[in-house]
Design a protein around this motif. Structure first.
Motif, PDB file in Angstrom:
ATOM      1  N   GLY A  29     -49.739 -18.260  -4.997  1.00 50.70           N
ATOM      2  CA  GLY A  29     -50.596 -17.528  -5.912  1.00 50.70           C
ATOM      3  C   GLY A  29     -52.061 -17.450  -5.547  1.00 50.70           C
ATOM      4  O   GLY A  29     -52.869 -17.051  -6.389  1.00 50.70           O
ATOM      5  N   ILE A  30     -52.446 -17.793  -4.322  1.00 50.55           N
ATOM      6  CA  ILE A  30     -53.846 -17.678  -3.924  1.00 50.55           C
ATOM      7  C   ILE A  30     -54.105 -16.224  -3.513  1.00 50.55           C
ATOM      8  O   ILE A  30     -53.414 -15.670  -2.662  1.00 50.55           O
ATOM      9  CB  ILE A  30     -54.192 -18.619  -2.755  1.00 50.55           C
ATOM     10  CG1 ILE A  30     -53.704 -20.046  -3.062  1.00 50.55           C
ATOM     11  CG2 ILE A  30     -55.694 -18.607  -2.495  1.00 50.55           C
ATOM     12  CD1 ILE A  30     -54.292 -20.653  -4.297  1.00 50.55           C
ATOM     13  N   VAL A  31     -55.129 -15.624  -4.123  1.00 56.76           N
ATOM     14  CA  VAL A  31     -55.413 -14.195  -3.942  1.00 56.76           C
ATOM     15  C   VAL A  31     -56.774 -14.023  -3.272  1.00 56.76           C
ATOM     16  O   VAL A  31     -57.763 -14.646  -3.673  1.00 56.76           O
ATOM     17  CB  VAL A  31     -55.393 -13.463  -5.299  1.00 56.76           C
ATOM     18  CG1 VAL A  31     -55.681 -11.976  -5.122  1.00 56.76           C
ATOM     19  CG2 VAL A  31     -54.050 -13.671  -6.001  1.00 56.76           C
ATOM     20  N   TYR A  32     -56.808 -13.164  -2.252  1.00 61.47           N
ATOM     21  CA  TYR A  32     -58.058 -12.833  -1.563  1.00 61.47           C
ATOM     22  C   TYR A  32     -58.858 -11.791  -2.343  1.00 61.47           C
ATOM     23  O   TYR A  32     -58.380 -11.218  -3.326  1.00 61.47           O
ATOM     24  CB  TYR A  32     -57.746 -12.256  -0.180  1.00 61.47           C
ATOM     25  CG  TYR A  32     -57.240 -13.229   0.850  1.00 61.47           C
ATOM     26  CD1 TYR A  32     -58.104 -13.826   1.772  1.00 61.47           C
ATOM     27  CD2 TYR A  32     -55.874 -13.530   0.934  1.00 61.47           C
ATOM     28  CE1 TYR A  32     -57.631 -14.699   2.741  1.00 61.47           C
ATOM     29  CE2 TYR A  32     -55.403 -14.407   1.909  1.00 61.47           C
ATOM     30  CZ  TYR A  32     -56.279 -14.990   2.802  1.00 61.47           C
ATOM     31  OH  TYR A  32     -55.816 -15.857   3.760  1.00 61.47           O
ATOM     32  N   ASP A  33     -60.064 -11.528  -1.843  1.00 61.45           N
ATOM     33  CA  ASP A  33     -60.849 -10.365  -2.251  1.00 61.45           C
ATOM     34  C   ASP A  33     -60.783  -9.385  -1.078  1.00 61.45           C
ATOM     35  O   ASP A  33     -61.628  -9.418  -0.172  1.00 61.45           O
ATOM     36  CB  ASP A  33     -62.300 -10.768  -2.535  1.00 61.45           C
ATOM     37  CG  ASP A  33     -63.135  -9.612  -3.073  1.00 61.45           C
ATOM     38  OD1 ASP A  33     -62.723  -8.449  -2.878  1.00 61.45           O
ATOM     39  OD2 ASP A  33     -64.198  -9.864  -3.660  1.00 61.45           O
ATOM     40  N   PRO A  34     -59.775  -8.497  -1.039  1.00 57.62           N
ATOM     41  CA  PRO A  34     -59.562  -7.664   0.154  1.00 57.62           C
ATOM     42  C   PRO A  34     -60.750  -6.775   0.499  1.00 57.62           C
ATOM     43  O   PRO A  34     -61.042  -6.563   1.686  1.00 57.62           O
ATOM     44  CB  PRO A  34     -58.330  -6.824  -0.215  1.00 57.62           C
ATOM     45  CG  PRO A  34     -57.635  -7.600  -1.273  1.00 57.62           C
ATOM     46  CD  PRO A  34     -58.720  -8.270  -2.042  1.00 57.62           C
ATOM     47  N   GLU A  35     -61.423  -6.251  -0.513  1.00 59.48           N
ATOM     48  CA  GLU A  35     -62.551  -5.366  -0.219  1.00 59.48           C
ATOM     49  C   GLU A  35     -63.658  -6.111   0.512  1.00 59.48           C
ATOM     50  O   GLU A  35     -64.219  -5.613   1.498  1.00 59.48           O
ATOM     51  CB  GLU A  35     -63.085  -4.748  -1.512  1.00 59.48           C
ATOM     52  CG  GLU A  35     -64.194  -3.738  -1.253  1.00 59.48           C
ATOM     53  CD  GLU A  35     -64.663  -3.034  -2.514  1.00 59.48           C
ATOM     54  OE1 GLU A  35     -65.714  -2.365  -2.454  1.00 59.48           O
ATOM     55  OE2 GLU A  35     -63.983  -3.144  -3.551  1.00 59.48           O
ATOM     56  N   LYS A  36     -63.954  -7.303   0.069  1.00 62.94           N
ATOM     57  CA  LYS A  36     -65.007  -8.094   0.716  1.00 62.94           C
ATOM     58  C   LYS A  36     -64.594  -8.497   2.129  1.00 62.94           C
ATOM     59  O   LYS A  36     -65.399  -8.410   3.074  1.00 62.94           O
ATOM     60  CB  LYS A  36     -65.308  -9.339  -0.124  1.00 62.94           C
ATOM     61  CG  LYS A  36     -66.437 -10.209   0.429  1.00 62.94           C
ATOM     62  CD  LYS A  36     -66.758 -11.345  -0.516  1.00 62.94           C
ATOM     63  CE  LYS A  36     -67.840 -12.266   0.049  1.00 62.94           C
ATOM     64  NZ  LYS A  36     -69.112 -11.547   0.299  1.00 62.94           N
ATOM     65  N   VAL A  37     -63.351  -8.933   2.280  1.00 62.93           N
ATOM     66  CA  VAL A  37     -62.876  -9.325   3.603  1.00 62.93           C
ATOM     67  C   VAL A  37     -62.970  -8.156   4.572  1.00 62.93           C
ATOM     68  O   VAL A  37     -63.499  -8.277   5.692  1.00 62.93           O
ATOM     69  CB  VAL A  37     -61.422  -9.842   3.528  1.00 62.93           C
ATOM     70  CG1 VAL A  37     -60.843 -10.033   4.927  1.00 62.93           C
ATOM     71  CG2 VAL A  37     -61.362 -11.157   2.761  1.00 62.93           C
ATOM     72  N   MET A  38     -62.476  -6.995   4.160  1.00 67.03           N
ATOM     73  CA  MET A  38     -62.463  -5.844   5.064  1.00 67.03           C
ATOM     74  C   MET A  38     -63.877  -5.360   5.363  1.00 67.03           C
ATOM     75  O   MET A  38     -64.194  -4.994   6.503  1.00 67.03           O
ATOM     76  CB  MET A  38     -61.612  -4.725   4.459  1.00 67.03           C
ATOM     77  CG  MET A  38     -60.129  -5.081   4.392  1.00 67.03           C
ATOM     78  SD  MET A  38     -59.031  -3.703   3.971  1.00 67.03           S
ATOM     79  CE  MET A  38     -59.510  -3.362   2.277  1.00 67.03           C
ATOM     80  N   ALA A  39     -64.732  -5.348   4.359  1.00 68.00           N
ATOM     81  CA  ALA A  39     -66.097  -4.863   4.567  1.00 68.00           C
ATOM     82  C   ALA A  39     -66.829  -5.723   5.598  1.00 68.00           C
ATOM     83  O   ALA A  39     -67.457  -5.202   6.530  1.00 68.00           O
ATOM     84  CB  ALA A  39     -66.853  -4.853   3.239  1.00 68.00           C
ATOM     85  N   GLU A  40     -66.737  -7.032   5.466  1.00 74.36           N
ATOM     86  CA  GLU A  40     -67.493  -7.904   6.366  1.00 74.36           C
ATOM     87  C   GLU A  40     -66.892  -7.937   7.767  1.00 74.36           C
ATOM     88  O   GLU A  40     -67.610  -8.080   8.757  1.00 74.36           O
ATOM     89  CB  GLU A  40     -67.592  -9.305   5.769  1.00 74.36           C
ATOM     90  CG  GLU A  40     -68.379  -9.346   4.471  1.00 74.36           C
ATOM     91  CD  GLU A  40     -69.139 -10.642   4.272  1.00 74.36           C
ATOM     92  OE1 GLU A  40     -69.763 -11.116   5.243  1.00 74.36           O
ATOM     93  OE2 GLU A  40     -69.092 -11.180   3.156  1.00 74.36           O
ATOM     94  N   CYS A  41     -65.584  -7.813   7.870  1.00 77.95           N
ATOM     95  CA  CYS A  41     -64.965  -7.767   9.195  1.00 77.95           C
ATOM     96  C   CYS A  41     -65.292  -6.450   9.904  1.00 77.95           C
ATOM     97  O   CYS A  41     -65.555  -6.435  11.111  1.00 77.95           O
ATOM     98  CB  CYS A  41     -63.456  -7.950   9.083  1.00 77.95           C
ATOM     99  SG  CYS A  41     -62.958  -9.625   8.584  1.00 77.95           S
ATOM    100  N   LEU A  42     -65.307  -5.352   9.171  1.00 75.29           N
ATOM    101  CA  LEU A  42     -65.667  -4.062   9.764  1.00 75.29           C
ATOM    102  C   LEU A  42     -67.123  -4.043  10.220  1.00 75.29           C
ATOM    103  O   LEU A  42     -67.490  -3.281  11.124  1.00 75.29           O
ATOM    104  CB  LEU A  42     -65.421  -2.932   8.770  1.00 75.29           C
ATOM    105  CG  LEU A  42     -63.952  -2.574   8.508  1.00 75.29           C
ATOM    106  CD1 LEU A  42     -63.833  -1.598   7.347  1.00 75.29           C
ATOM    107  CD2 LEU A  42     -63.296  -1.989   9.755  1.00 75.29           C
ATOM    108  N   ALA A  43     -67.959  -4.873   9.617  1.00 69.77           N
ATOM    109  CA  ALA A  43     -69.350  -4.962  10.048  1.00 69.77           C
ATOM    110  C   ALA A  43     -69.456  -5.545  11.458  1.00 69.77           C
ATOM    111  O   ALA A  43     -70.441  -5.291  12.164  1.00 69.77           O
ATOM    112  CB  ALA A  43     -70.147  -5.816   9.060  1.00 69.77           C
ATOM    113  N   ILE A  44     -68.451  -6.297  11.872  1.00 71.29           N
ATOM    114  CA  ILE A  44     -68.438  -6.871  13.223  1.00 71.29           C
ATOM    115  C   ILE A  44     -67.674  -5.974  14.185  1.00 71.29           C
ATOM    116  O   ILE A  44     -68.075  -5.783  15.335  1.00 71.29           O
ATOM    117  CB  ILE A  44     -67.835  -8.291  13.190  1.00 71.29           C
ATOM    118  CG1 ILE A  44     -68.645  -9.188  12.243  1.00 71.29           C
ATOM    119  CG2 ILE A  44     -67.785  -8.901  14.596  1.00 71.29           C
ATOM    120  CD1 ILE A  44     -68.025 -10.558  12.005  1.00 71.29           C
ATOM    121  N   LYS A  45     -66.564  -5.400  13.725  1.00 72.13           N
ATOM    122  CA  LYS A  45     -65.793  -4.449  14.541  1.00 72.13           C
ATOM    123  C   LYS A  45     -65.308  -3.333  13.621  1.00 72.13           C
ATOM    124  O   LYS A  45     -64.462  -3.557  12.754  1.00 72.13           O
ATOM    125  CB  LYS A  45     -64.602  -5.133  15.218  1.00 72.13           C
ATOM    126  CG  LYS A  45     -63.882  -4.241  16.233  1.00 72.13           C
ATOM    127  CD  LYS A  45     -62.791  -5.017  16.960  1.00 72.13           C
ATOM    128  CE  LYS A  45     -62.260  -4.237  18.170  1.00 72.13           C
ATOM    129  NZ  LYS A  45     -61.539  -3.015  17.794  1.00 72.13           N
TER     130      LYS A  45
END
Length: 953
Positions: free
Chosen positions: A514-530
């Motif tokens: 039941g551990i849930v990520y914040d997908p928008e935050k994860v994707m936004a910050e990773c896209l900032a690198i690649k």
């Protein structure tokens, strides 16, 4: 969510009996002082009791209030109408006060109906009050009301309404936002009854509210709503007595609206008010169809507001609105493939293809398998046909009903494309990997994700770079991967000049526990690198989340849509340019230190590509037959660079003889969640909180069991919210936690720590829950058991589980039982820490940088190691004791295959991985009965060392 403030109720619009009613001589009428609304009230402050564990959801509060009133007033009538009984029963008046507010937001009886009941009770007319309450209860239960034609107390409108209640057609509700009088509301309802036609497939009721706040409350509390009609004449602030929690949630809903004003709005600025409300409702309930009904300047309004509203009508176009509402719901109700297969089953046919069971041919006349038909029914056989017969469309190349069914599913789940999968999410994961990834490209993947991802990496030849989730050693399972670990690994690849090799990031949202990520935050910050990364979110356990206003925000498809909108905004472009000045040296262009990048909330470039895939086990959390799954695609480059590869991968892994019953169930499951998903999920979450509250508060249960909260499952540095079980504190707290915390816990999953029982999780599951009481659970750890609610969970099921837990707690607290159990139990095994991924052996690991060996990157070649382990001459089997001695002596054994305890289904060892003492210690302490890839008779499969292989050759 409660309809009234149970802490601060001040007597406004209350049903509280007068000061002397509870004592002294009984009387037949309450004190005559009345509020403007016609309700009797007490002058002094009246505090209401509240469940200290959690506020009740409106659906349950409403149901319980009507049910209690029916019981209490029936008791009064039987007793001869002694008013002292009702005067002393504060629960009657609390129920009426709650219903006074709640009924504004639900179709049917309305506030005036509750007022009339209060008036009857005040006059001592208990029989008539009981009749009115019974009609409300029958409606909530869905039972047929008795014939009321001869009831002398009913007027013509009431008789027409009760006749309508006997109509068996599916019913939905339509929200109308308009500042109108009580008479105007009656007129609208009368007009609605005139519009209805016997040939209509559905019928609907109006819910009419006067303010924007009330519209938001209705959207949050009434899951029966499928459409909303906004008339510009409404105002902003509600005049209802709402709970603090509900008021806070309404404010949060408005804050999330792009058009939300910072200052009070002019009462004449109706267009802006309409826009704000439309945006708020669309954010809360995107499944609601919005219509605008205006008077002046309708042509200019239509041009400005079309993207927010399905249609704009003039006030006199009531019949066109009526037809539009029915037509739209028909589109939601449509199940093209299920309808086609049902028609196929009814049509006579001659079978000359390869499927003897089709039309029941090989079964109906059989003497030996007639029980097949008896058990499953003839329709199952009549619906069977060969996929190549052409009548029911092809899953591999759909052009008809399957294609339309998948398009409807994409609409329901917010995807650009959706694909049905008939052999589970394990296959769905392999399809996406094969479609997106090529050999030698790097995939960053959560090491404790489902084994299908590891198998997919092996099949594609991609290099796995494992990410480590934080461990929860006390309960023997993993959490999730912190964002900074993902960012750091991306920065490491950039520093090594290998960032271009990183293709995809794969994470599990939500995890089994039941551990849930914040997908928008994860994707936004990773896209900032690649900025061209592909994301695969394994949402096998999270399909239901799309259909609740709060959980929806953490689904991959919603995150992708929000991110796409953000990147297109001027505000984001400005913020991005400003941040680049902090992240790069303006003269040299060199990036700042990793520490700067890790401490900054990174913003992706506006030209980043949104490429997101989500795989969902529809059958796990929604209505579908086993192995029914979906792949949702939100990929801006799909048509230009991925579509052909995806279709090849889809055909690679999909049977040419797909199960049509599974496909039909996916079609029906989509219809269900579009029509009633919010109601089902709201109920599911509420029942889970009921279970958690019962275990935490019951004097016996809390001595034996402990409900694990966010404080136990998520380290403090990943939580901003102080409340450890947010939903139990109310919707507003739940909303804030899911908007701010890096990780949250899915409230539908209740993990209970069972150390107080003295038995391990596997024993508790099999010997106590399943064998003795028939309670089925999926997952345990050494000292926990996971109870998962779903959209099929009932209040009776929760009550039964609590009853069983109380019995077990009593058993385990009995000194004689404890002594007997201790005599049976083996000595307790202390669970070792969860092992991190050790490393790939040098033959399969990334090349070591000559200039700095400490900067070796973690990716490895699963495929080469896997096939090396498949050659019999390359491997040996070693028992755990012997393997342990070898490790202790300094050997470096290498795993020849996957070793996967199930559940939860993630590999502890993968091909090419170095086997360490930590891994062996962990495996030796596991109590899981099913371990894939490990034979207890033979031991572990180990790749022979190079010198041994050379000597053999």
């Amino acid at each position: 969510m409660t309809g009234i403030d149970s802490d601060e109720y001040s007597g406004q619009a209350s049903f509280t009996p007068g000061p002397s009613a509870a004592g002294g001589a009984p009387r037949k009428r309450l004190d005559s002082d009345a509020s403007a609304s016609g309700f009797r009230s007490r002058p002094q402050k009246s505090k209401l009791e509240r469940d200290p564990g959690m506020p009740a959801s409106t659906w349950r509060l409403r149901s319980d209030a009507w049910e209690y009133l029916k019981f209490a007033i029936k008791r009064l009538a039987i007793s001869g109408g002694d008013f002292s009984m009702i005067a002393a029963d504060g629960e009657v008046w609390r129920s009426l006060r709650s219903l006074k507010t709640i009924e504004l937001y639900w179709g049917g009886f309305g506030q005036r109906y509750v007022e009339d009941i209060a008036e009857l009770l005040s006059n001592g007319e208990f029989d008539r009050a009981h009749d009115m309450i019974t009609r409300a209860v029958n409606r909530l239960r869905g039972t047929t009301v008795p014939d009321v034609a001869e009831d002398e107390h009913l007027n013509e409108d009431e008789r027409a309404e009760h006749k309508d209640r006997q109509d068996s057609r599916p019913r939905f509700e339509v929200l109308i936002v308009d500042e109108t009088t009580e008479g105007g509301r009656d007129e609208l309802h009368t007009d609605l009854l005139k519009l209805r036609n016997a040939s209509d497939q559905f019928i609907y009721d109006y819910v009419i509210v006067p303010t924007a706040d009330d519209a938001v409350v209705a959207a949050l509390t009434n899951p029966n709503l499928l459409a909303c009609v906004i008339r510009p004449g409404f105002t902003d602030r509600t005049r209802q007595v709402l709970s603090r929690d509900l008021r806070s949630t309404v404010a949060l809903a408005h804050e999330g609206t792009a058009t939300s004003p910072t200052t009070p709005m002019s009462p004449l600025n109706s267009v802006r008010r309409v826009l704000r409300l439309a945006d708020t409702l669309a954010g809360l309930r995107p499944e609601l169809d919005l219509y605008l009904m205006a008077g002046a300047h309708i042509e200019s309004l239509a041009g400005a507001l079309t993207h927010r509203f399905r249609r704009v009508f003039r006030r006199e176009d009531q019949f066109e609105l009526h037809l539009s509402l029915l037509r739209r719901v028909q589109h939601l109700y449509d199940t093209p493939f299920f309808t086609a297969i049902r028609e196929h089953a009814r049509r006579p046919a001659g079978v000359f293809h390869a499927l003897p069971v089709s039309r029941g041919g090989s079964v109906v006349g059989s003497k030996w398998i007639s029980d097949f038909v008896d058990f499953y029914g003839l329709n199952l056989l009549l619906a069977e046909t060969s996929a190549t017969s052409g009548e029911l469309d092809s899953l591999l190349a759909p052009v008809g009903t399957i294609k339309k069914a998948q398009s409807l599913a994409a609409r329901a789940f917010g995807a650009k494309r959706t694909y049905f999968v008939t052999n589970g999410t394990s296959t769905a994961n392999k399809i996406v990997h094969q479609a997106v990834v090529a050999p030698d490209e790097v995939v960053m993947v959560d090491r404790n994700c489902h084994k299908s991802h590891h198998h997919a990496l092996m099949l594609t030849g991609a290099r796995a770079a494992y990410l480590e989730a934080y461990p929860l050693n006390d309960v023997a399972f993993y959490g999730a991967v912190p964002l900074n670990r993902i960012k750091q690994l991306l920065l490491d690849y950039r520093a090594a000049g290998r960032l271009d090799e990183v293709r995809m990031i794969t994470l599990t949202n939500c995890t089994f526990d039941g551990i849930v990520y914040d997908p928008e935050k994860v994707m936004a910050e990773c896209l900032a690198i690649k900025n061209d990364l592909v994301f695969l979110w394994d949402e096998a356990w999270f399909a239901f989340a799309r259909f609740h206003p709060v959980t929806r925000k953490r689904t991959a498809m919603v995150a992708a849509e929000h991110l796409e909108d953000r990147l297109a905004s001027d505000a984001h472009a400005t913020a991005y340019r400003d941040q680049q000045k902090r992240l790069f040296d303006e003269e040299t262009g060199a990036p700042a230190s990793d520490e700067v990048w890790l401490n900054e909330t990174l913003l992706p470039p506006p030209d980043s590509r949104i490429r997101v895939y989500a795989t969902q086990s529809t059958h796990k959390t929604l209505t579908a037959l086993r192995q029914g799954s979906m792949i949702h695609v939100y990929d801006q480059d799909f048509a230009y660079g991925a579509e052909e590869a995806f279709h090849e991968a889809y055909m690679t892994h999909t049977s040419t003889s797909p199960n049509y019953q599974i496909l039909a169930s996916l079609d029906l499951g989509r219809r269900q969640v579009e029509m009633e998903g919010f109601a089902l999920v709201q109920k599911q979450l509420d029942l889970a909180m009921s279970l958690a509250s019962a275990v935490s508060r019951h004097p016996l249960l809390k001595k034996t069991f402990k409900v694990l909260t966010a404080a136990d499952l998520i380290p403090e540095q990943y939580r901003q919210t102080e409340r450890t079980m947010p939903l139990r504190d109310g919707l507003a707290t739940f909303w804030k936690a899911w908007a701010s915390d890096e990780f949250v816990v899915d409230p539908s999953r209740i993990t209970v720590e069972i150390s107080g029982t003295g038995v391990d999780g596997d024993t508790f599951k099999h010997e106590h829950l399943m064998d003795r009481y028939g309670i089925q659970v999926n997952k345990t750890s050494r000292n926990t058991v996971l109870f998962m609610t779903n959209i099929g969970t009932s209040r009776s099921a929760i009550a039964y589980l609590i009853e069983v837990l109380v019995k077990l707690a009593g058993k385990f607290s009995n000194p004689h039982e404890i002594e007997a159990q201790e005599a049976l139990n083996e000595p307790a095994v202390i669970m070792p820490p969860l092992p991190d991924f050790s490393a790939f052996a040098p033959a399969y690991a990334a090349e070591v940088p000559a200039e700095d060996p400490s900067k070796q990157l973690p990716d490895g070649d699963l495929r080469t190691a896997y096939y090396a382990g498949m050659r019999r001459g390359n491997v040996e089997h070693v028992l755990p004791e012997e393997l342990g001695r070898r490790v202790e002596a300094g050997d470096v054994p290498v795993s020849a295959g996957f070793v996967t305890p199930y559940p939860p289904g993630f590999p502890v060892l993968v091909p090419g991985q170095v086997i360490t003492a930590e891994v062996l210690d962990f495996m030796s302490a596991l109590d899981t009965r099913e371990i894939h890839g490990y034979d207890p008779r033979l031991g572990y499969r180990v790749i022979l060392p190079k010198d041994v292989l050379e000597a053999k050759s």
